[in-house]
Design an enzyme around this catalytic site. Structure first.
Site, PDB file in Angstrom:
ATOM      1  CB  SER A  13      -0.885  -0.004   1.243  1.00 22.51           C
ATOM      2  OG  SER A  13      -0.064   0.116   2.391  1.00 22.51           O
ATOM      3  CG  ASP A  59      -3.931  -2.784  -1.324  1.00 19.31           C
ATOM      4  OD1 ASP A  59      -4.928  -2.836  -2.063  1.00 19.31           O
ATOM      5  OD2 ASP A  59      -3.959  -3.066  -0.109  1.00 19.31           O
ATOM      6  CG  HIS A  60      -6.685   0.687  -1.468  1.00 19.54           C
ATOM      7  ND1 HIS A  60      -7.972   0.965  -1.881  1.00 19.54           N
ATOM      8  CD2 HIS A  60      -6.759  -0.476  -0.786  1.00 19.54           C
ATOM      9  CE1 HIS A  60      -8.780   0.004  -1.455  1.00 19.54           C
ATOM     10  NE2 HIS A  60      -8.068  -0.886  -0.805  1.00 19.54           N
ATOM     11  CG  ASP A 118      -9.893   3.200  -4.024  1.00 17.69           C
ATOM     12  OD1 ASP A 118     -10.948   3.474  -4.640  1.00 17.69           O
ATOM     13  OD2 ASP A 118      -9.850   3.011  -2.806  1.00 17.69           O
ATOM     14  CG  HIS A 137     -10.019  -1.740   3.789  1.00 20.11           C
ATOM     15  ND1 HIS A 137     -10.477  -0.716   3.014  1.00 20.11           N
ATOM     16  CD2 HIS A 137      -9.529  -2.661   2.930  1.00 20.11           C
ATOM     17  CE1 HIS A 137     -10.270  -0.998   1.732  1.00 20.11           C
ATOM     18  NE2 HIS A 137      -9.697  -2.171   1.652  1.00 20.11           N
ATOM     19  CG  ASN A 153      -6.899  -7.246  -1.857  1.00 19.47           C
ATOM     20  OD1 ASN A 153      -6.552  -7.979  -2.775  1.00 19.47           O
ATOM     21  ND2 ASN A 153      -7.002  -5.941  -1.982  1.00 19.47           N
ATOM     22  CG  ASP A 185      -2.684  -6.021   5.699  1.00 22.48           C
ATOM     23  OD1 ASP A 185      -1.807  -6.648   6.332  1.00 22.48           O
ATOM     24  OD2 ASP A 185      -2.630  -4.798   5.534  1.00 22.48           O
ATOM     25  CB  THR A 186      -6.965  -7.944   9.170  1.00 21.77           C
ATOM     26  OG1 THR A 186      -7.205  -6.599   8.752  1.00 21.77           O
ATOM     27  CG2 THR A 186      -7.307  -8.084  10.639  1.00 21.77           C
TER      28      THR A 186
HETATM   29 ZN   LIG Z   1      -8.545  -2.660   0.015  1.00 23.98          ZN
END
Ligand SMILES: [Zn+2]
Length: 349
Positions: A50, A83-84, A105, A189, A266, A268-269
């Site tokens: 990101s 990402d984004h 995005d 998110h 996606n 991540d967390t």
């Molecule tokens: Zn995202």
């Protein structure tokens, strides 16, 4: 294998009927964890960074770590994704650096917070697509607005405030020519996605299915798709953490998405939770330790376990050897001669 286009990975996933996890990274240990999981499960892989990750690690460190991964694992198709991206300039700088795909995005304005109009989204996304495709680089767009905030990016709120309208999704795909499309179906998110196990009232899988029927050639992307497993939450809280009870996107819902055109998921967390839990455990059980390797090794192993599990669940496991890399220069030719076009109306002709 050299870094490959995300578009090729997703086209192959569509042929094989599976999804590909896109895992976020900020540092070397996370890249190592993903590559070992890919080797263990023989999976193609998308690694994504990101704007926050690029600021944290610096572009050159990230890029050279990715080149090292490509060198060390020549058997694994590996794509490097932004990402984004929040603006044309962010995407342009990523492409110049060597990313093999970018997300523009445009659902949010360049501040990364305020929802943009449809026309603004189309304009900036099309500009990125024109620039990227000329260079053989794939583009992911977003239509509708996801909930929550991560790395300072997001409109906040629940995921249901700006769900994707299927008619707009078709128009957007036609006007921009994006390779893949992130859609808003109720996900958010961050760790706090749902306050109970999500059902059809908060997670709109029917909408996803409707969009895929209208846009069969555009690969769909699920954002905010960590499952936030209870066991990872429990480890953190058992060792002094203070996470509130929360629910993510159940793996079976993601698998339903994969049956209906979702090719990139996606995550991540879940990896953040795994890393933090492992480090907390070492700190509590062995407070005398101070060598960072004593906690980074278990943290890396915990993330590898999560990634390998997702690779099997998404179906990408076993597919690393299915194909050889198409060069980025050849991808550019494919965009120029129209063979890589995803536009729905063009496709219907
Ligand atoms: Zn995202």
């Amino acid at each position: 294998m050299p870094l490959v286009s995300t578009r090729q990975l997703l086209d192959e996933a569509a042929k094989g009927g599976y999804g590909v996890g896109a895992f976020n990274v900020n540092d070397m240990e996370q890249i190592q964890a993903i590559m070992e999981a890919a080797k263990e499960t023989n999976s193609p892989v998308i690694i994504q960074a990101s704007r926050g990750a690029r600021a944290f690690a610096q572009d050159n460190y990230l890029y050279h770590l990715m080149l090292a991964a490509a060198e060390l694992y020549p058997q694994i198709p590996l794509a490097m994704h932004l990402d984004h991206g929040n603006s044309f300039e962010t995407c342009e700088s990523a492409i110049k650096l060597g990313f093999t795909s970018v997300m523009m995005d445009g659902s949010l304005k360049a501040d990364g917070k305020t929802p943009a109009t449809f026309a603004e989204n189309v304009e900036v996304t099309r500009k990125v697509v024109d620039y990227a495709h000329e260079r053989g680089i794939a583009v992911e767009g977003e239509i509708g607005v996801l909930g929550g905030i991560e790395d300072g990016h997001g409109a906040g709120g629940s995921g249901l405030e700006h769900v994707t309208d299927p008619d707009q999704a078709v128009e957007f795909a036609e006007l921009t020519g994006v390779d893949s499309l992130a859609i808003a179906i109720g996900t958010s998110h961050g760790a706090y996605k749902f306050t109970k196990k999500p059902d059809g009232s908060v997670l709109k899988m029917d909408l996803l299915i409707a969009i895929h029927k209208r846009l069969p050639k555009t690969h769909l992307v699920m954002h905010g798709s960590s499952s936030v497993p209870k066991d990872l939450q429990d480890i953190i809280n058992q060792y002094g953490g203070k996470l509130k009870e929360t629910w993510g996107v159940p793996v079976e819902e993601i698998q339903l998405g994969i049956k209906n055109g979702v090719r990139k998921i996606n995550v991540d967390t879940d990896n953040r939770l795994a890393i933090t839990g492992a480090i907390r455990k070492v700190f509590v059980e062995n407070p005398e330790k101070f060598d960072p390797r004593d906690y980074m090794k278990p943290a890396r192993a915990a993330m590898q376990k999560v990634v390998a599990t997702r690779m099997v669940q998404f179906g990408q496991a076993g597919h690393a050897g299915d194909y050889t890399a198409i060069s980025i220069a050849d991808m550019a030719k494919g965009y120029a001669n129209g063979t890589l076009s995803t536009k729905p109306l063009v496709a219907a002709r």
